[in-house]
Design a protein around this motif. Structure first.
Motif, PDB file in Angstrom:
ATOM      1  N   LEU A 124       3.537   5.622  -5.832  1.00 42.03           N
ATOM      2  CA  LEU A 124       3.243   5.690  -7.259  1.00 42.03           C
ATOM      3  C   LEU A 124       2.166   6.721  -7.568  1.00 42.03           C
ATOM      4  O   LEU A 124       2.212   7.390  -8.609  1.00 42.03           O
ATOM      5  N   LEU A 125       1.196   6.852  -6.679  1.00 43.81           N
ATOM      6  CA  LEU A 125       0.178   7.893  -6.857  1.00 43.81           C
ATOM      7  C   LEU A 125       0.814   9.281  -6.816  1.00 43.81           C
ATOM      8  O   LEU A 125       0.458  10.159  -7.610  1.00 43.81           O
ATOM      9  N   VAL A 142       0.888  12.070  -9.871  1.00 50.20           N
ATOM     10  CA  VAL A 142       0.478  13.472  -9.736  1.00 50.20           C
ATOM     11  C   VAL A 142       1.570  14.387 -10.288  1.00 50.20           C
ATOM     12  O   VAL A 142       1.283  15.388 -10.963  1.00 50.20           O
ATOM     13  N   GLY A 143       2.822  14.045 -10.039  1.00 48.59           N
ATOM     14  CA  GLY A 143       3.920  14.833 -10.584  1.00 48.59           C
ATOM     15  C   GLY A 143       3.935  14.830 -12.107  1.00 48.59           C
ATOM     16  O   GLY A 143       4.144  15.871 -12.743  1.00 48.59           O
ATOM     17  N   LEU A 190       1.317   4.483 -14.106  1.00 44.08           N
ATOM     18  CA  LEU A 190       1.544   4.508 -12.661  1.00 44.08           C
ATOM     19  C   LEU A 190       0.251   4.298 -11.884  1.00 44.08           C
ATOM     20  O   LEU A 190       0.243   3.612 -10.858  1.00 44.08           O
ATOM     21  N   LEU A 191      -0.857   4.855 -12.375  1.00 44.90           N
ATOM     22  CA  LEU A 191      -2.140   4.642 -11.707  1.00 44.90           C
ATOM     23  C   LEU A 191      -2.572   3.184 -11.792  1.00 44.90           C
ATOM     24  O   LEU A 191      -3.109   2.622 -10.823  1.00 44.90           O
ATOM     25  N   LEU A 192      -2.348   2.556 -12.933  1.00 45.42           N
ATOM     26  CA  LEU A 192      -2.705   1.141 -13.078  1.00 45.42           C
ATOM     27  C   LEU A 192      -1.854   0.249 -12.180  1.00 45.42           C
ATOM     28  O   LEU A 192      -2.360  -0.692 -11.553  1.00 45.42           O
ATOM     29  N   VAL A 199       0.839  -1.207   0.000  1.00 45.22           N
ATOM     30  CA  VAL A 199       0.000   0.000   0.000  1.00 45.22           C
ATOM     31  C   VAL A 199       0.872   1.254   0.000  1.00 45.22           C
ATOM     32  O   VAL A 199       0.574   2.225  -0.706  1.00 45.22           O
ATOM     33  N   LEU A 200       1.966   1.248   0.760  1.00 46.91           N
ATOM     34  CA  LEU A 200       2.872   2.405   0.754  1.00 46.91           C
ATOM     35  C   LEU A 200       3.509   2.602  -0.613  1.00 46.91           C
ATOM     36  O   LEU A 200       3.684   3.742  -1.070  1.00 46.91           O
ATOM     37  N   GLU A 201       3.852   1.513  -1.286  1.00 49.87           N
ATOM     38  CA  GLU A 201       4.391   1.626  -2.641  1.00 49.87           C
ATOM     39  C   GLU A 201       3.342   2.184  -3.594  1.00 49.87           C
ATOM     40  O   GLU A 201       3.654   2.982  -4.482  1.00 49.87           O
ATOM     41  N   ALA A 202       2.092   1.789  -3.413  1.00 49.60           N
ATOM     42  CA  ALA A 202       1.011   2.328  -4.248  1.00 49.60           C
ATOM     43  C   ALA A 202       0.838   3.826  -4.006  1.00 49.60           C
ATOM     44  O   ALA A 202       0.633   4.593  -4.961  1.00 49.60           O
TER      45      ALA A 202
END
Length: 140
Positions: A30-31, A35-36, A59-61, A24-27
């Motif tokens: 990536l979020l 955004v960047g 990255l969202l996928l 979850v932290l890796e996700a």
């Protein structure tokens, strides 16, 4: 088509919770990266709009996949173990250039959680939690 239900377990081993938390932290990371990339599209001088859109979607996928793996691993499914291992191995591979380029802090931040997940994935409590009993034997 009937889906294979998750095994009903009273308690999850701490290793499963650790793996799920790291995924979850890796996700979330990536979020933040997505955004960047999205902000770079609307910036003053976008380098490549198509490339930034592609990277944002990718990255969202991947972040959605990491969250799905964390949820299913926490539910006791075995299938998330393999993709989780692959993601962590990629992070270990990506960490090495940071060590050689003189930025060991970023390399350590990539490698330490990945190493913890890799070791925990093969621990006996995690393997037993994700192995279901069916009939006479155990199903992997």
């Amino acid at each position: 088509m009937a889906t294979d239900p998750a095994p009903q377990r009273a308690t999850r081993p701490p290793g499963v919770l650790l793996i799920a938390a790291v995924l979850v932290l890796e996700a979330i990371a990536l979020l933040a990266l997505s955004v960047g990339f999205l902000r770079s599209i609307f910036g003053g001088d976008p380098v490549s709009v198509g490339g930034s859109v592609f990277m944002t979607v990718l990255l969202l996928l991947v972040a959605a996949g990491l969250v799905a793996m964390a949820r299913k691993l926490g539910a006791g499914f075995r299938w998330p173990r393999s993709p989780s291992l692959v993601v962590q191995l990629f992070l270990v591979i990506l960490a090495f250039p940071f060590f050689t380029a003189g930025n060991p802090l970023i390399g350590f931040l990539l490698m330490a959680p990945a190493a913890a997940v890799i070791v925990t994935l093969f621990s006996k409590p995690v393997v037993e939690f994700t192995t279901r009993a069916t009939g006479q034997g155990r199903t992997l």
